[in-house]
Motif scaffolding. Structure first.
Motif, short mmCIF file in Angstrom:
data_model
loop_
_atom_site.label_atom_id
_atom_site.label_comp_id
_atom_site.label_asym_id
_atom_site.label_seq_id
_atom_site.Cartn_x
_atom_site.Cartn_y
_atom_site.Cartn_z
N ASP A 4 9.07 4.46 2.22
CA ASP A 4 9.34 4.62 0.67
C ASP A 4 10.97 5.01 0.59
O ASP A 4 11.20 5.47 -0.58
CB ASP A 4 8.52 5.88 0.23
CG ASP A 4 7.15 5.65 0.28
OD1 ASP A 4 6.70 4.68 -0.03
OD2 ASP A 4 6.42 6.76 0.74
N GLU A 208 -1.91 -1.58 -5.45
CA GLU A 208 -3.08 -1.34 -4.92
C GLU A 208 -3.11 0.35 -4.51
O GLU A 208 -4.01 0.88 -4.77
CB GLU A 208 -3.38 -2.12 -3.90
CG GLU A 208 -4.12 -3.44 -3.87
CD GLU A 208 -4.46 -4.29 -2.83
OE1 GLU A 208 -4.29 -3.62 -1.81
OE2 GLU A 208 -4.92 -5.35 -3.06
N GLU A 209 -2.07 0.74 -3.99
CA GLU A 209 -1.96 2.25 -3.56
C GLU A 209 -1.90 2.95 -4.81
O GLU A 209 -2.55 4.16 -4.82
CB GLU A 209 -0.61 2.29 -2.75
CG GLU A 209 -0.70 1.80 -1.19
CD GLU A 209 0.64 1.98 -0.45
OE1 GLU A 209 1.42 2.91 -1.09
OE2 GLU A 209 0.51 1.64 0.58
N LYS A 210 -1.14 2.50 -5.69
CA LYS A 210 -1.11 3.58 -7.10
C LYS A 210 -2.54 3.56 -7.62
O LYS A 210 -2.82 4.69 -8.22
CB LYS A 210 -0.05 2.87 -8.11
CG LYS A 210 1.34 3.11 -7.49
CD LYS A 210 2.32 2.41 -8.66
CE LYS A 210 3.79 2.68 -8.01
NZ LYS A 210 4.69 1.87 -9.43
N GLN A 212 -5.41 3.22 -5.89
CA GLN A 212 -6.19 4.01 -5.38
C GLN A 212 -5.97 5.70 -5.62
O GLN A 212 -6.75 6.47 -5.63
CB GLN A 212 -6.18 3.85 -3.75
CG GLN A 212 -6.56 2.44 -3.30
CD GLN A 212 -6.30 2.12 -2.26
OE1 GLN A 212 -5.42 2.66 -1.38
NE2 GLN A 212 -6.63 0.89 -1.69
N ARG A 213 -4.49 5.96 -5.68
CA ARG A 213 -4.13 7.19 -6.22
C ARG A 213 -4.64 7.63 -7.52
O ARG A 213 -5.23 8.78 -7.43
CB ARG A 213 -2.78 7.58 -5.88
CG ARG A 213 -2.22 7.53 -4.58
CD ARG A 213 -0.80 8.05 -4.49
NE ARG A 213 0.28 7.35 -5.19
CZ ARG A 213 0.96 6.38 -4.75
NH1 ARG A 213 0.80 5.91 -3.37
NH2 ARG A 213 1.67 5.64 -5.58
N SER A 214 -4.76 6.83 -8.50
CA SER A 214 -5.18 7.21 -9.66
C SER A 214 -6.84 7.23 -9.91
O SER A 214 -7.16 8.30 -10.44
CB SER A 214 -4.54 5.88 -10.52
OG SER A 214 -3.43 5.88 -10.88
N GLY A 216 -8.52 8.48 -7.12
CA GLY A 216 -8.51 9.66 -6.39
C GLY A 216 -8.51 10.88 -7.33
O GLY A 216 -9.38 12.00 -7.41
N GLU A 217 -7.49 10.82 -8.32
CA GLU A 217 -7.12 11.90 -9.19
C GLU A 217 -8.17 12.02 -10.32
O GLU A 217 -8.50 12.98 -10.70
CB GLU A 217 -5.59 11.44 -9.70
CG GLU A 217 -4.60 11.73 -9.11
CD GLU A 217 -3.22 11.33 -9.46
OE1 GLU A 217 -3.23 11.04 -10.68
OE2 GLU A 217 -2.34 11.59 -8.87
N SER A 220 -11.17 13.64 -8.76
CA SER A 220 -11.07 15.16 -8.66
C SER A 220 -11.47 15.80 -10.03
O SER A 220 -11.66 17.01 -9.84
CB SER A 220 -9.84 15.34 -8.10
OG SER A 220 -8.75 14.92 -8.90
#
Length: 259
Positions: A4, A208-210, A212-214, A216-217, A220
């Motif tokens: 990063d 794709e990573e963003k 997946q993070r979204s 997951g949020e 939660s």
């Protein structure tokens, strides 16, 4: 280096490494020029390599600093600037450890394989070692900078592969061969000394990573299902729920009709 890390930081680090490698190579070339200017006052035969002569073992350390002519010096100086900058900028740690090895290997090649009565001098064994080091690391590591460096080395000095073979024109192919062996051996031994560059990340991978993070949020923030909520309090004597959980307030049972 972190994947990063900003591209500007990476580019600045690469620029500093390139500049440092060039300056060090230029300083070594300047040293060769100074030594060449002083050669008329130096005992050149005693400082060169004489094959299988024990009294000339000092030449293993001093012979690469000496040159027979201005053309000889210019050819080696140009090769040292290009190959030294290339190797030092892409493989700074491996290059620092390789120089003593190829320096001694070039002298040993001349001392062991040269014809008796001849004298060997010049930095061409070191330049051959650098060329074979860069080429060997490009074949072994196979990342983008390594492959690019190997191709550049072969483009400029690919003919060095032939000059390690016997020549009859006064060229010390023995020192070339020794330096080449030292460069190949160093490439095998030190191939993991410098860290590999980070793999280039494409825009679709970052998206794709963003995503997946979204996701997951969002998960939660979803409330749990009723079955997953623990019972914090229940009344004594409460009935058992058919599912095996205690319920705090059991449902009222219908009463039998009165006469």
């Amino acid at each position: 280096m972190s994947p990063d890390e900003p591209a500007s930081t990476t580019a600045e680090r690469d620029r500093r490494r390139l500049l440092l490698a060039f300056n060090l190579s230029l300083a070594f070339v300047a040293l060769l020029v100074v030594v060449f200017a002083l050669q008329p006052r130096l005992p050149v035969p005693a400082l060169a390599v004489s094959p299988r002569d024990l009294s000339s073992l000092l030449g293993l350390l001093t012979a690469p600093l000496l040159h027979g002519s201005v053309a000889h010096l210019a050819a080696n100086a140009t090769a040292l600037l290009i190959l030294g900058t290339l190797a030092g900028s892409v493989y700074p740690r491996a290059t620092v450890r390789t120089i003593p090895l190829m320096w001694l290997a070039s002298g040993l090649g001349a001392w062991l394989l040269g014809e008796e009565g001849t004298r060997h001098l010049g930095a061409s064994g070191v330049t051959h070692g650098l060329m074979f080091l860069v080429t060997t690391l490009g074949l072994l590591r196979r990342d983008r900078p390594s492959i690019a460096a190997g191709m550049i080395a072969m483009l400029f000095y690919g003919g060095s592969v032939l000059t390690v073979l016997p020549h009859g024109d006064g060229i010390s192919w023995q020192s070339h061969l020794g330096g080449a062996v030292g460069g190949i051996l160093a490439g095998i031994l030190f191939r993991r000394l410098d860290p590999e560059p980070p793999r280039k990340r494409y825009s679709w991978e970052i998206e794709e990573e963003k995503a997946q993070r979204s996701a997951g949020e969002r998960d939660s923030l979803e409330p749990p299902s009723p079955d997953e909520v623990p019972v914090l309090w229940h009344r004594d004597g409460g009935d058992e729920d058919p599912r095996g959980k205690v319920v705090a307030f059991p449902p009222r049972r219908p009463q039998a009709p009165r006469d």
